[in-house]
Design an enzyme around this catalytic site. Sequence first.
Site, PDB file in Angstrom:
ATOM      1  N   TYR A  53       8.689   5.683  -5.469  1.00 14.74           N
ATOM      2  CA  TYR A  53       7.883   6.706  -4.488  1.00 14.74           C
ATOM      3  C   TYR A  53       7.746   7.987  -5.000  1.00 14.74           C
ATOM      4  CZ  TYR A  53       9.532   3.081  -0.864  1.00 14.74           C
ATOM      5  OH  TYR A  53       9.565   1.820  -0.157  1.00 14.74           O
ATOM      6  N   PRO A 207       5.377  -2.134   9.302  1.00 13.56           N
ATOM      7  CA  PRO A 207       5.384  -3.040  10.539  1.00 13.56           C
ATOM      8  C   PRO A 207       3.970  -2.806  10.877  1.00 13.56           C
ATOM      9  CG  PRO A 207       6.885  -1.290  10.631  1.00 13.56           C
ATOM     10  CD  PRO A 207       6.639  -1.098   9.273  1.00 13.56           C
ATOM     11  N   LEU A 208       3.353  -1.459  10.979  1.00 13.08           N
ATOM     12  CA  LEU A 208       2.314  -1.239  11.582  1.00 13.08           C
ATOM     13  C   LEU A 208       0.757  -1.594  10.638  1.00 13.08           C
ATOM     14  CD1 LEU A 208       3.155   2.330  12.713  1.00 13.08           C
ATOM     15  CD2 LEU A 208       3.250   0.203  14.092  1.00 13.08           C
ATOM     16  N   GLY A 211      -0.953   1.189   8.915  1.00 12.71           N
ATOM     17  CA  GLY A 211      -1.497   1.838   9.856  1.00 12.71           C
ATOM     18  C   GLY A 211      -2.643   1.319  10.523  1.00 12.71           C
ATOM     19  N   LEU A 213      -2.945  -1.207  12.514  1.00 11.20           N
ATOM     20  CA  LEU A 213      -2.548  -1.695  13.800  1.00 11.20           C
ATOM     21  C   LEU A 213      -2.578  -0.539  14.693  1.00 11.20           C
ATOM     22  CD1 LEU A 213       0.203  -4.533  13.029  1.00 11.20           C
ATOM     23  CD2 LEU A 213      -2.058  -4.878  13.884  1.00 11.20           C
ATOM     24  N   GLY A 215      -5.198   1.094  15.219  1.00 12.49           N
ATOM     25  CA  GLY A 215      -6.513   1.220  15.743  1.00 12.49           C
ATOM     26  C   GLY A 215      -7.218   2.396  15.348  1.00 12.49           C
ATOM     27  N   LYS A 216      -6.625   3.362  14.592  1.00 15.72           N
ATOM     28  CA  LYS A 216      -7.281   4.324  13.825  1.00 15.72           C
ATOM     29  C   LYS A 216      -8.642   4.094  13.078  1.00 15.72           C
ATOM     30  CE  LYS A 216      -3.857   6.069  11.511  1.00 15.72           C
ATOM     31  NZ  LYS A 216      -2.924   6.839  10.918  1.00 15.72           N
TER      32      LYS A 216
END
Length: 316
Positions: A53, A207-208, A211, A213, A215-216
């Site tokens: 990272y 888990p999103l 990003g 999921l 909706g952005k």
Amino acid sequence: MQRRRVGDSGLQVSRIGLGTMTWGEDTDVESAGEQLIAFLEEGGTLVETADVYGDGKAQEILGAHLAGGVVDRDSLVLAGRGGPPPGPLGENAARGALLAGLDATLRRLGTDHLDLWQLPGWDDRVPLEERLSAVEVAVLSGRVRYAGLVAPAGWQLATTVERARHLGNIVLPVSAQAEYSLLHRTAELELLPAARHHGVGMLAWAPLGRGVLTGKYTDGTPADSRAASAVLAPYVEARRNERSARIVQSVLTAADGLGTSPLAVALAWVRDRPGVASAVVGARDAAQLTASMATESITLPAEIRAALDDVSEPVR
């Protein structure tokens, strides 16, 4: 925030974890500190980091906040993963290289141990027994408390556990970290069943759906989003396609019906899947992280969970 045991082990973690992938890239030192404080205030404990990272910057930032007293080291469950550093010890999973990589991680973090050391990948060039011996050395020397694997195939996880038992090792893997979301349910085909059978807990990252999921991206690419970042755009684009759009629409519909956010629906779905010990989320700033932590009070109704299961059925 509720805590869960990681598999059958005695290790307990917050059921939402904090990921540090963007630290040193899209998240600066000040924002990282604000995230840590907000995370602890909400009862979070699990912080996941890796040497890749920001080429080590994320761990250096985390270490600086620990050294500066922004947060108490004993309040965190530090989960570190990483590969061996390039050099004379080789770039493979040899024992010496793995332990050298671990020591480098500890130096960057400014701590004498990791609560969870997650070994990366699978390396056919190195005997599994040698990799397992590195874990035992790390635990017996006090540098590591528990060990796990990053993104193993189901058979790799099962083989590792059974070989360790056969050898009489005192250390068995307790965790498997892998990507898992409504957009990416591949873990259900092999890894999750193997993990549950062997008493190994899953740490679910992204888990999103990276990003998507939230909706952005339904109507384009926001200028302040990860997809607009030169570094992270490929990471996000991998989850944007027609199938994903259908799943996102279902998440939006569920969120509207429940009077909550798409983020909350997507995160709660992963968090409460059988075998998941913690869902690890990343955030650009403390406000984004707080939104994720707010899902603690949300439990999806059975009928909504079933509908989301159907629309996102993994391809076999």
